[in-house]
Design a protein around this motif. Structure first.
Motif, PDB file in Angstrom:
ATOM      1  N   UNK A  50       0.514  -0.879  -0.073  1.00  0.00           N
ATOM      2  CA  UNK A  50      -0.119  -0.219  -0.102  1.00  0.00           C
ATOM      3  C   UNK A  50       1.150   1.372   0.158  1.00  0.00           C
ATOM      4  N   UNK A  51       0.135   2.698  -0.212  1.00  0.00           N
ATOM      5  CA  UNK A  51       0.610   3.255  -0.158  1.00  0.00           C
ATOM      6  C   UNK A  51       0.790   4.468   1.260  1.00  0.00           C
ATOM      7  N   UNK A  52      -0.096   3.831   2.004  1.00  0.00           N
ATOM      8  CA  UNK A  52      -0.370   3.805   3.872  1.00  0.00           C
ATOM      9  C   UNK A  52      -0.103   2.620   4.738  1.00  0.00           C
ATOM     10  N   UNK A  53      -0.257   2.120   5.655  1.00  0.00           N
ATOM     11  CA  UNK A  53       0.396   0.888   5.772  1.00  0.00           C
ATOM     12  C   UNK A  53      -0.564   1.601   7.994  1.00  0.00           C
ATOM     13  N   UNK A  54      -1.527   1.348   7.923  1.00  0.00           N
ATOM     14  CA  UNK A  54      -1.326   1.800   9.669  1.00  0.00           C
ATOM     15  C   UNK A  54      -1.782   0.574  10.257  1.00  0.00           C
ATOM     16  N   UNK A  55      -1.328   0.671  11.388  1.00  0.00           N
ATOM     17  CA  UNK A  55      -0.275  -0.359  12.309  1.00  0.00           C
ATOM     18  C   UNK A  55      -0.970  -0.357  13.726  1.00  0.00           C
ATOM     19  N   UNK A  56      -1.603  -1.029  13.918  1.00  0.00           N
ATOM     20  CA  UNK A  56      -1.487  -0.826  15.708  1.00  0.00           C
ATOM     21  C   UNK A  56      -0.591  -1.048  16.416  1.00  0.00           C
ATOM     22  N   UNK A  57      -0.241  -0.688  17.953  1.00  0.00           N
ATOM     23  CA  UNK A  57       0.662  -1.532  18.273  1.00  0.00           C
ATOM     24  C   UNK A  57       0.534  -2.522  19.077  1.00  0.00           C
TER      25      UNK A  57
END
Length: 120
Positions: A50-57
Motif C-alpha cells: 500500500x501507499x500507507x500502512x496503519x498498524x496498531x501496536x
C-alpha cells in the motif's frame, strides 16, 4: 474526482477501528482495506504494497515494535501510521524504532481518536 490509485492498508484487531480509518481515508482519495489478523499482513504485502500502512501496536500474537522491525527488514516502502491506545511515550519510542529501521513513519493516532486529529 479523487485519485483512487492511493491505497491504505489497516492492521488492527478491532475491525471497527479499521473501518473508520478506511472511510476517513476514502474522503481524501484512498481506497482501503482492513486486516484483523497479524499473520495475514506479510502475505498481503507480498501481493501488493500500500501507499500507507496503519498498524496498531497492540496486536494478538505479535508485539507492535517487533512488527515495525520486521517491516523495516523487509524494506517496506509504504508510509507507516501508528494507531494505538498506548501512552504517548511508548508510541514515540515505537516511531523512533520504526524510523531507525528505515521505515517512513507518517505519524500516529491515539485511540480513542477523532478523525482529523492525526499527530503528524
Amino acid at each position: 474526482m479523487p485519485d483512487k490509485n492511493k491505497r491504505l492498508l489497516v492492521l488492527d484487531d478491532d475491525p471497527d477501528v479499521g473501518d473508520i480509518l478506511v472511510k476517513a481515508a476514502a474522503e481524501v482519495g484512498f481506497v482501503g482495506s482492513v486486516l484483523t489478523d497479524p499473520s495475514s499482513l506479510m502475505p498481503e504485502l507480498d501481493k501488493s504494497e500500500p501507499d500507507v500502512l496503519a498498524i496498531d501496536l497492540r496486536l494478538p500474537g505479535i508485539d507492535g515494535v517487533q512488527l515495525l522491525r520486521a517491516l523495516g527488514e523487509r524494506k517496506l516502502k509504504a508510509q507507516v501510521l501508528v494507531v494505538s491506545g498506548l501512552d504517548q511515550r511508548t508510541v514515540a519510542t515505537a516511531e523512533r524504532v520504526g524510523a531507525a529501521h528505515g521505515l517512513r513513519m507518517l505519524g500516529w493516532l491515539h485511540k480513542p481518536f477523532k478523525i482529523g486529529r492525526a499527530h503528524v
